[in-house]
Design a protein around this motif. Structure first.
Motif, PDB file in Angstrom:
ATOM      1  N   ASP A 184      -0.027   4.538   0.439  1.00  0.00           N
ATOM      2  CA  ASP A 184      -0.333   5.526   1.484  1.00  0.00           C
ATOM      3  C   ASP A 184      -0.278   4.831   2.839  1.00  0.00           C
ATOM      4  N   ALA A 222      -5.784   2.414   3.485  1.00  0.00           N
ATOM      5  CA  ALA A 222      -5.007   1.827   2.394  1.00  0.00           C
ATOM      6  C   ALA A 222      -4.527   0.425   2.760  1.00  0.00           C
ATOM      7  N   PHE A 225       0.860  -1.192   0.000  1.00  0.00           N
ATOM      8  CA  PHE A 225       0.000   0.000   0.000  1.00  0.00           C
ATOM      9  C   PHE A 225       0.891   1.235   0.000  1.00  0.00           C
TER      10      PHE A 225
END
Length: 886
Positions: A690, A695, A688
């Motif tokens: 972010d 996220a 992910f």
């Protein structure tokens, strides 16, 4: 159960007492032709096996030569097995004369399980090829399975040869790994009550049959044993306990030693018997486990001609020495002060011995599940029309074969153990390296040293110095100065970096000056990195050409894999210490978010709690905080999970992800973590970008709907396996660094000397830190060595004294020793220092004149000057007395 000695009977008794053993019938068997072996085993069997007798393949009245006896052992064992309907065989040594015959006769007939019965991990001084000690070949008879004490032996068996493929189980040692008293002694050695200084010591020498085993000529063995007895007798009473297998010739010689008590060789010396002694001495022996239990200090004595040596174990009650003089020095300090100076650097005991409480049960499980070894595959012939090497490929291979790998390697660090991930790859690498050839590996713990010159002395004669992580440069006051000295001296220094940007920022704030010194040094080192992103970070710090070698983890040979499809309540797990850098807050908030959305997910965190947790960090009740677990338990928890969620904000190449891949877990990490380099695009992995709970939750949701790609995961696993990492690391250590030639190609070699000549010089292993002593104690040691004519040890102790002070007696003594060796320049420098050191001038100049006479023509002018100054000093002293009397 094929038994060859008393110890084998004890191990048999423990296996027969394991849970589930009553479901089987155990038949102890031995092979002896009317000698002591059969008698020893019968005595032990009657005492330990509760009415179960031992069957001897031979009868006492048989008249067979020794060669015929050995030739008959295998066929008789095979016939006995067939006649009695034996299903499986356990033996404890497949390289002994009897054991090797039994193994060859039965390996392809039924499951043969080899159980380690003694310490097998030894180092060697002479690094030449050829036939080695029999310990080297242990387990090479292709048994169905091998049960070993710890990771060091497992690595040796697995990577001794390129095509080695034994089934190895790390079960621990019967009677040792499952002993709480030994566990306490190994980790927390309880100091004995202080002895009254200068009281006579009770010393026991645990002798080994070095001559009978052809590890030393019998004459040399006896010379060193006699010298050791004479040196130790100065400090108390000396007793010798011969090894039970000692032959009568050596026993008769021991009886002639004056002033020494010779104990019965057949008596077993256990911890209770050793506790009455103040000091124990041996060459190399499993006895160290008994001395640890007893709390008795043990010196492991390796005389110069003895090639096989016991590795230095970092423990307060174990000390390695390489000469009779060092032996006397350690005993002398114990006698004077009541304190024993153990090894403060070296390998951890857990490298050789895994502690667990179900050893016998594990061994029995291995025996029950073992399958007969497949017939040895013939070497494949080159089929007609098969592709052959081209001329260019043959030429390239010929050049590569000339590459000189390091034959001696010193690893600098701050502790070596399996507690943290920093030391694991290096310990795994060095043991795999030792499995291929007897490389001289030295583990140098900088926290054990007070002066840079002591470390430089311990690093002498090593091909390569490898600094394990940046921690020694930040946290040791010697680190930066030492590395600068090594680099300026033209030494090959490599840095294996594990650090992240987060750690770099933290250390730059808390160790600002050392951090700046480290940054100035980095461009002069070859930096080995665990990821490409980490290499980019070091390029930004001025490192011209960092090398990515990745890392490795010890392989658990029989690990359960996670289920293919997630269950109705998917389990998400994290392994790592509880600290903010590992993403405690993020992990907790993802668990809370999943609960809010009604997802039936279970979250668990495995790892000990640290103080690096901010007051604002969330520790959610939706997470099961499991604390620190054993390695075996961690593997079981991973197998019972569906996703490994690494929540760390900063990790260059986490080992925990590699272990998750080995067990085929789905994996989720942050985008900036190094694992993405090797897993990006692989089904079963998601990152992910972010660093937010939402996220991370989406990445977990996506990966739970995927099936792990077996082929891609296997490829990633192979990238981090031990042979691949060992090959990369060894190749990297042969690379040229900043302003230096490739390893093995010195810029200015000595005339007629090759790099191989220097590497194979056979220098003794020296991994001991210098233990500070009071100067008066060192002076006593120096005088004792001078009196007994031990030149090497006198020079060693004298050099240590002169580093601190310059007493005139030591200066004169050292000058005399140097003169006796023909080192005129060094002798003159010492005499010059003595001339200005003070003291009784008449006596000092007289001594200078005496030593100068040993220098031949070069010392003539010094002798004349000294005589004149001696007379002048005597006249001046006499005149002063007359004036005083007047």
């Amino acid at each position: 159960m094929f038994i060859e000695n008393r110890n084998g009977v004890g191990l048999t008794a423990q296996i027969m007492s394991a849970p589930g053993a009553r479901d089987h019938t155990f038949v102890p068997v031995t092979a002896d032709l009317g000698g002591d072996v059969g008698r020893w085993i019968e005595e032990e069997t009657s005492a330990r096996l509760d009415g179960v007798g031992v069957h001897n393949l031979f009868r006492e009245e048989e008249t067979l030569a020794h060669a015929q006896f050995l030739e008959e052992t295998g066929p008789r064992m095979a016939a006995f097995v067939q006649r009695e309907g034996i299903d499986r065989l356990i033996l404890f040594n497949d390289q002994s004369q009897r054991g090797s015959r039994v193994a060859r006769a039965l390996t392809e007939t039924l499951p043969v399980v080899l159980v380690q019965d003694g310490h097998l991990d030894f180092h060697y001084k002479t690094l030449t090829p050829g036939v080695r000690d029999q310990n080297w070949y242990y387990g090479s008879s292709r048994p169905a399975a091998v049960c070993v004490w710890g990771p060091a032996t497992a690595h040796h068996l697995l990577y001794r040869t390129a095509d080695a493929d034994p089934v190895v189980h790390i079960t621990g040692a019967l009677g040792h790994s499952d002993d709480p008293a030994l566990l306490r002694a190994a980790h927390n050695p309880a100091p004995r009550p202080a002895r009254t200084s200068r009281d006579p010591l009770r010393i026991i020498i645990l002798d080994q049959p070095l001559g009978d085993q052809r590890k030393l000529p019998a004459k040399q063995h006896r010379e060193y044993l006699k010298a050791a007895c004479e040196a130790l007798a100065e400090f108390g009473e000396v007793a010798i306990k011969p090894h039970p297998s000692t032959l009568s010739g050596h026993l008769n010689w021991l009886a002639t030693l004056p002033g020494v008590t010779v104990l019965d060789e057949s008596a077993l010396v256990d911890a209770a018997g050793l506790s009455s002694y103040d000091l124990a001495v041996t060459f190399f022996s499993t006895t160290y486990l008994q001395t640890l239990r007893a709390g008795t200090p043990l010196i492991l004595f390796s005389p110069p001609p003895l090639n096989i040596v016991f590795p230095a174990v970092n423990h307060a009650l174990l000390r390695n020495v390489g000469s009779v003089g060092e032996l006397a020095d350690v005993a002398g300090q114990l006698h004077r002060t009541g304190k024993f100076t153990g090894n403060t650097t070296g390998e951890p005991l857990t490298h050789f011995l895994t502690f667990r409480d179900d050893v016998a049960e594990q061994i029995l499980k291995v025996v029950e599940e073992a399958e007969p070894a497949a017939p040895a595959a013939p070497r494949p012939a080159v089929a007609p029309g098969a592709p052959r090497e081209t001329r260019a490929e043959r030429a390239l291979r010929a050049v590569r074969e000339r590459q000189t790998p390091p034959k001696s390697l010193a690893v600098l660090g701050l502790g070596f153990g399996y507690v943290t991930g920093v030391a694991i790859p290096i310990l795994t690498y060095t043991q795999a390296l030792l499995a291929h050839s007897p490389v001289d590996i030295r583990y140098i713990d900088l926290s054990a040293y007070c002066r840079t010159e002591d470390v430089l002395d311990a690093l002498k004669d090593t091909d390569v110095v490898l600094v394990n992580s940046l921690a020694p440069l930040w946290r040791s006051p010697l680190g930066n100065e030492l590395v600068a000295e090594l680099v300026s001296g033209g030494r090959q220094v490599f840095l294996y970096a594990h650090e992240t940007e987060h750690v770099m920022a933290y250390e730059s704030e808390h160790h600002t000056l050392r951090h700046k010194e480290m940054l100035r040094l980095l461009p002069e080192l070859t930096v080995l990195c665990v990821s490409a992103a980490q290499a980019d970070m070091f390029r930004g710090l001025g490192v011209a050409d960092p090398v990515v070698v990745y890392n490795t983890v010890p392989q658990d040979l029989h690990r359960a894999r996670a289920r293919v499809a997630p269950g109705p309540q998917p389990r998400i797990v994290m392994v790592g210490s509880m600290q903010d850098r590992k993403g405690l807050d993020l992990f907790s908030r993802v668990a809370e978010l999943a609960h809010t959305e009604g997802l039936p997910w279970r979250f668990a965190w495995i790892g000990h709690r640290t103080p690096r947790i901010a007051p604002t960090t969330l520790l959610s009740d939706r997470v099961t905080w499991m604390g620190a677990l054993s390695r075996e338990r961690v593997r079981a928890e991973l197998a019972a999970s569906d996703v490994f969620f690494l929540s760390s904000v900063d990790d260059p190449m986490p080992l925990s992800v590699v272990e998750a891949v080995q067990q085929r877990l789905r994996v989720v990490t942050y985008h900036r973590v190094g694992s993405r380099e090797v897993l990006d695009g692989v089904p079963g992995y998601r990152s992910f970008a972010d660093y937010t709970p939402q996220a991370a939750l989406e990445a977990l949701r996506t990966v739970l709907g995927e099936r792990v790609s077996e082929d891609d995961y296997r490829e990633v696993e192979e990238l981090f396996d031990i042979p691949a990492f060992t090959a990369r690391m060894t190749a990297a250590l042969g690379l040229p660094g900043p302003q230096r030639p490739a390893h093995g190609q010195p810029a200015d070699p000595a005339a007629g000397e090759s790099a191989g000549d220097r590497a194979d010089s056979g220098a003794a292993e020296d991994v001991r830190a210098v233990i500070p002593q009071q100067i008066r104690h060192l002076n006593e040691d120096f005088k004792r060595h001078m009196r007994s004519g031990n030149v090497e040890d006198a020079l060693r102790v004298g050099t240590e004294i002169l580093r601190r002070r310059q007493p005139v007696d030591v200066l004169i003594g050292m000058a005399e020793l140097r003169a006796g060796r023909g080192q005129a320049k060094e002798a003159c420098q010492l005499l010059a220092a003595a001339a200005i050191a003070g003291g009784d001038r008449g006596r000092v100049w007289s001594e200078i004149a005496r030593v100068a006479a040993l220098l031949g023509p070069r010392g003539r002018s010094i002798r004349l000057l000294a005589r004149r100054e001696s007379v002048r000093a005597q006249v001046t002293t006499h005149s002063a007395r007359l004036r005083k009397g007047h």
